[in-house]
Design a protein around this motif. Structure first.
Motif, PDB file in Angstrom:
ATOM      1  N   MET A   1       0.863  -1.193   0.000  1.00 22.12           N
ATOM      2  CA  MET A   1       0.000   0.000   0.000  1.00 22.12           C
ATOM      3  C   MET A   1       0.893   1.234   0.000  1.00 22.12           C
ATOM      4  N   ARG A   3       1.860   4.774   0.977  1.00 20.08           N
ATOM      5  CA  ARG A   3       1.470   5.592   2.108  1.00 20.08           C
ATOM      6  C   ARG A   3       1.074   6.987   1.658  1.00 20.08           C
TER       7      ARG A   3
ATOM      8  N   ASP B  22      -3.888   3.421   7.944  1.00 19.41           N
ATOM      9  CA  ASP B  22      -2.542   2.968   7.599  1.00 19.41           C
ATOM     10  C   ASP B  22      -1.597   3.112   8.793  1.00 19.41           C
ATOM     11  N   GLU B 226       4.169  -2.541  -5.558  1.00 24.81           N
ATOM     12  CA  GLU B 226       2.863  -2.857  -6.135  1.00 24.81           C
ATOM     13  C   GLU B 226       2.995  -3.884  -7.242  1.00 24.81           C
ATOM     14  N   ARG B 372      -6.869  -5.588   2.029  1.00 26.34           N
ATOM     15  CA  ARG B 372      -6.085  -4.385   1.700  1.00 26.34           C
ATOM     16  C   ARG B 372      -6.940  -3.373   0.948  1.00 26.34           C
ATOM     17  N   LEU B 375      -8.637  -1.482   3.548  1.00 26.28           N
ATOM     18  CA  LEU B 375      -7.729  -0.615   4.311  1.00 26.28           C
ATOM     19  C   LEU B 375      -7.286   0.599   3.495  1.00 26.28           C
ATOM     20  N   GLU B 376      -7.133   0.403   2.185  1.00 27.39           N
ATOM     21  CA  GLU B 376      -6.664   1.507   1.351  1.00 27.39           C
ATOM     22  C   GLU B 376      -7.757   2.517   1.058  1.00 27.39           C
TER      23      GLU B 376
END
Lengths: 396, 396
Positions: A1, A3, B22, B226, B372, B375-376
């Motif tokens: 991810m 930031r 995060d 990524e 994820r 979360l993102e």
């Protein structure tokens, strides 16, 4: 991810300067009001930023905006033609070239000199390059950045680690040159610089593999509108993809590299030709040896490019260098090989085109990268030592 | 040049929610005050966002923060263990597996069933997968997303274009599954999902090439933290890099593909073994045929991986699948081949390691990707239909 980061006030001003400049570069003749509408910034903010950019000679005002419809006409804004230029240098195997581009990337001047750089020491080559750069700098045009393209592995610190076709190893081109000319220098791989020229002045797709070949074979990978450089900046070594593991040895230490099977030097040699011009005339005369050599090279290129497309799923290939000149002869056998070998070809069809940028691609890419660096971050340019003239004109 | 964009108020709130989450994910037990200090947001903003995240059961409060030094102790915050889970599914050639992970990516439950999926129709396989997913959903754990890994070319729309080792062509896994289970589904290539598992739970470098191999050979390219997917999502087809253009034909239509030279099925066959366990015991018994087959496979892997490293300059290779199990036997011949063939090896040395994630990598990656995603972008999750329970708890 990735930031996310909160933007500081300084970062915001920097981003907004770049945003305004980007709007002007993208729509020459645009007005302040139109920039405000496009960017979402207030008209006051746009006006303040535009004044700073005009003071720095990055932006110039033209005529009153020509458009129909209601409302007051605004003054047309465009990138300043007298603003900082980019100076691009190519250190080729058989020539040194320089070119000057303005902020819009237009070529204003170019100069080349044939020279077998393999016979000269790197010191001598850099000294001659410095002479050429000084001659360009002496024209009275403001230069905002110098970019140098070299056919080899170039570290991010500007050292040429190895340039086999020049016979160079560990040559600090950046410091060697900037100490001679007194101006900061950026150094890059010529295949990467050529790919950037293609992105900005040629085919212009957001994702493509650009193949360059004058002596060796290199590639520049453009991903999502940006150059993909890899961890150390050494990406794109297409010429050293192994197409035939039992093939001939390569000076790089490997075996069966594409460059040995289909590189420009090998291709001309196997065609029985003296040089590219001779090869082209033999092809026109339907010479069998030359035709067979070109077809074989096309198939080997297809094997290596299929590897690249299978790995990256970037299905657009732009052929530069001598391969652009040979494109009509290469196309069919190359496409056949790609069609056979690319597993995703049915869903993301492979497209191969010839570059239209021409033989100056590398130096033009290096020059344009220098001005793009200014356009992407005008604030850093405004405070840099490269431009003493406008320093008093800045608004606080 | 990437166009900078001015952030809207909605985007800012979304970014700030993700920023706070995060910070909590990266430092379990962190206090509101520490988040404020770390992110640059005000304490009031952090408190408001944390309350929203607690109401949505994404964040939970623990004990009072344990730390020395002056100042009031804050309450420790961490990702909620009862919050939305990710459900990962692997449709393998010889098994179906599912696993549930919590917001922190910890595996809470797993289930696998051996099954020769080549002998079943895609319809039957999807129906059995749906049964497995329903069984997992029936455990009473909130599921925030379902990810499915398939060994084939998967379009971004969730259609499996071709999965040669399963014998599938044009199977709409996303709709076929989500219509059966009533929950949105994301579908990805198993090599990509395995690479994500490696990124999040294994080697964890920001740039690496992950090789997976259970039946075929695939790779997942991780660039700058990524997954690199390519234009159509079909990148990473390492198994179809041509290592020997005169080699045997491949079901993909090409010739001399790595999968034919060094794929798991071929490797076991050439070793004279029945399966991987048999191969490993033959290697322990210093069986000559098996040892020679593994060394040959290592060299072919080296040829293909050298191509990948030459093209991408990503010099870190993580071997998964059967290659992780065979790593001690593969290492030396593989490293020798890479050392010979990678032109930048002297400046960015090639490193090869064995994955420690294990055979569940694909489904674990798919499950973790699902959490994820939450979360993102927690804001999108907060407003999604997947979680009706907390919808009344949101602050406006």
């Amino acid at each position: 991810m990735s930031r996310p980061q909160r933007a500081s006030r300084h970062t915001v001003r920097r981003l907004n300067s770049a945003l305004v400049l980007d709007a002007i570069a993208g729509s020459p003749g645009v007005s302040r009001a139109a920039i405000a509408a496009q960017t979402g910034l207030t008209k006051v903010t746009v006006s303040v930023l535009v004044e700073q950019l005009i003071a720095a000679d990055l932006v110039a005002e033209g005529d009153v905006e020509a458009r129909s419809g209601p409302g007051r006409r605004g003054t047309a804004l465009h990138l300043s033609p007298s603003g900082p230029h980019g100076l691009g240098v190519e250190i080729g195997v058989d020539r040194v070239g320089t070119c000057l581009v303005d902020l819009a990337g237009r070529v204003c001047a170019r100069w080349t000199r044939s020279e077998d750089n393999r016979r000269l020491s790197p010191e001598t080559v850099l000294s001659r390059v410095a002479d050429a750069v000084r001659a360009a700098l002496a024209r009275g045009i403001e230069v905002g950045g110098v970019g140098v393209a070299v056919p080899g592995l170039v570290s991010t610190d500007g050292t040429v680690r190895t340039a086999p076709n020049l016979g160079w190893r560990e040559v600090d081109v950046r410091d060697g040159l900037s100490s001679r000319i007194g101006v900061p220098v950026r150094v890059g791989n010529e295949a990467n610089m050529s790919a950037l020229a293609e992105l900005w002045h040629g085919y212009g797709a957001s994702d493509f593999v650009h193949v360059s070949g004058e002596f060796g074979i290199g590639a520049g990978l453009v991903v999502d509108g940006e150059l993909f450089r890899g961890v150390g900046g050494f990406g794109g070594e297409l010429g050293h993809l192994s197409v035939d593991p039992r093939g001939p040895g390569c000076p790089c230490g490997s075996r069966g590299c594409l460059e040995q099977a289909a590189g420009p030097v090998e291709l001309v040699r196997r065609s029985g030709a003296r040089d590219l011009a001779d090869l082209l005339s033999r092809l026109s005369a339907r010479d069998r040896v030359a035709t067979a050599a070109v077809h074989a090279a096309a198939r080997w290129l297809g094997v290596a490019l299929a590897d690249a497309v299978n790995l990256l799923n970037i299905p657009t290939v732009v052929l530069g260098g001598i391969y652009a000149r040979l494109f009509p002869r290469l196309r069919d056998p190359l496409m056949a090989e790609l069609g056979r070998r690319v597993v995703s070809a049915r869903w993301t069809p492979v497209r191969v085109v010839a570059s239209t940028v021409g033989a100056d691609a590398a130096m033009r890419g290096a020059a344009t990268e220098a001005v793009r660096t200014i356009l992407e971050d005008p604030d850093t340019y405004l405070t840099s030592t490269l431009r003493p003239r406008e320093s008093s004109a800045r608004t606080p």
